[in-house]
Design an enzyme around this catalytic site. Structure first.
Site, PDB file in Angstrom:
ATOM      1  N   ASP A 239       0.816  -1.223   0.000  1.00  0.00           N
ATOM      2  CA  ASP A 239       0.000   0.000   0.000  1.00  0.00           C
ATOM      3  C   ASP A 239       0.849   1.272   0.000  1.00  0.00           C
ATOM      4  O   ASP A 239       0.671   2.166   0.844  1.00  0.00           O
ATOM      5  CB  ASP A 239      -0.915   0.033   1.246  1.00  0.00           C
ATOM      6  CG  ASP A 239      -1.671  -1.248   1.461  1.00  0.00           C
ATOM      7  OD1 ASP A 239      -2.128  -1.841   0.478  1.00  0.00           O
ATOM      8  OD2 ASP A 239      -1.814  -1.669   2.636  1.00  0.00           O
TER       9      ASP A 239
ATOM     10  N   GLU B 134     -11.585   0.153  -2.795  1.00  0.00           N
ATOM     11  CA  GLU B 134     -10.696   0.686  -1.750  1.00  0.00           C
ATOM     12  C   GLU B 134      -9.521   1.393  -2.424  1.00  0.00           C
ATOM     13  O   GLU B 134      -9.487   1.540  -3.640  1.00  0.00           O
ATOM     14  CB  GLU B 134     -10.186  -0.447  -0.843  1.00  0.00           C
ATOM     15  CG  GLU B 134      -9.354  -1.484  -1.573  1.00  0.00           C
ATOM     16  CD  GLU B 134      -9.009  -2.700  -0.713  1.00  0.00           C
ATOM     17  OE1 GLU B 134      -9.409  -2.784   0.446  1.00  0.00           O
ATOM     18  OE2 GLU B 134      -8.321  -3.597  -1.245  1.00  0.00           O
TER      19      GLU B 134
END
Ligand code: FUB
Length: 352
Positions: free
Chosen positions: A46, A253
């Site tokens: 991420d 997301e």
């Protein structure tokens, strides 16, 4: 992030098929990844990249195998701290500044430090991060440091009015900061309607409009929202919102915002279909019109990225699970991103 369906039987089949495809691509057909992990001494995922003081800082999740059981709540994504990576230039030596923030030092957090982001304002660096609070509800916290690599000191409470996961903080040219956030399934966004929590709320049905990411303007203190949290509309070329069944295009997301030639590019993961897509708008709030795919599915289940410019080139930071073969043990990577003349992004495939 998927906390339920990819542990269900159809989900497991999807993961298995994806893994086989990637193994086939990377071994059987002698296909190679286009980029190597930035670091291998720890697993990272991420990546939110920023240029601070002429140095590249990467704010990733720190994946680790804690032995937490794999279950419908995604307990095995059991991250306990953050390490910040930095380098002078793309391809340069990567430095790990050590533990920047630990869950034991965040008074309100219970578990699972997921995808963070960072910003600089007021002569201070701000680290924004999601975690489950002690009640098991995802919230977004903030921590501060005088140095971009930390260590960071967390506020005692999460951001008031925050929920779900995956904060992305964007500074517009007029100096205003906006925070984008949200993630469905294990990210709990489906439990929030009109900014009210309903623990029993379900995922949308295929013909219902898809759940939308959220935005709030940040106050000058960078620790509170200015006004209400709003939905971010992502629409097709006809101006229609996507439906849940459009799961190769709808938001799941991993929000990211960047600006290119005066336009606002909102990019995100489609989760269960594993794409990083993008949509373009005329202001930070949108609506954003869907354009296409930035990054095709990578090895592993999750796909999460950031896009920044460095010395007139553009870069995509992303992760995959090629090295470990395990969805929750990922490595961050970087590759160049290119635009077409009309401002659209050239789709990247992470394997040759
Ligand atoms: O790393 C934990 C979660 O996985 C992130 O919050 C999601 O975006 C997915 O990448």
């Amino acid at each position: 992030m998927s906390k339920i369906k990819y542990r269900s039987i159809p989900g497991m089949i999807t993961v298995f098929v994806l893994c086989i495809c990637h193994v086939g691509k990377t071994q059987g057909n002698k296909k190679e990844p286009i980029s190597q992990p930035l670091v291998t001494h720890i697993y990272t995922a991420d990546p939110s990249a920023h240029l601070f003081n002429g140095r590249i800082y990467i704010y990733p999740s720190h994946d680790s195998a804690t032995g937490a059981p794999e279950n419908d709540n995604g307990d095995h994504f059991d991250m306990k701290d953050y390490h910040i990576l930095s380098m002078d230039a793309i391809g340069g030596k990567v430095t790990d500044d050590g533990v920047a923030l630990s869950i034991k030092d965040i008074p309100w957090a219970g578990r699972q430090l997921w995808a963070p982001d960072a910003a600089f304002a007021n002569d201070m660096y701000y680290l924004y991060f999601p975690a489950k609070d002690k009640m098991g509800i995802n919230r977004i916290g903030v921590a501060t440091s005088k140095k971009p690599g930390g260590p960071f000191v967390a506020e005692k409470e999460p951001l008031r009015g925050s929920y779900s996961i995956d904060p992305c903080v964007f500074k517009d040219d007029d100096g205003s900061f906006y925070i984008y956030f949200g993630g469905i399934w294990g990210g709990q966004l489906q439990r929030w309607n009109n900014n009210k929590y309903d623990s029993a709320a379900k995922l949308r049905q295929p013909d219902e409009t898809a759940i939308l990411p959220r935005i709030a303007k940040l106050n000058k203190d960078m620790k509170s929202f200015s006004g209400e949290v709003k939905e971010v509309k992502i629409v097709d070329k006809n101006g229609n919102l996507f439906k849940e069944k459009d799961n190769d295009k709808r938001f799941f997301e991993a929000s990211w915002m960047h600006k290119y030639n005066g336009k606002y590019y909102f990019s995100y993961s489609t989760g269960d279909t594993h794409f990083i897509c993008y949509a373009i708008g005329d202001n930070p709030y949108g609506p954003f019109t869907y354009q296409g795919v930035v990054l095709n599915p990578v090895a592993g289940w999750t796909n999460h990225h950031s896009i920044i410019t460095i010395k007139d080139k553009w870069y995509l930071f992303y992760h995959d699970a090629l090295l470990s073969g395990k969805t929750h043990l990922r490595n961050v990577k970087v590759t160049e991103l290119k635009y077409n003349k009309d401002g659209t992004i050239q789709t990247i495939t992470a394997y040759k």
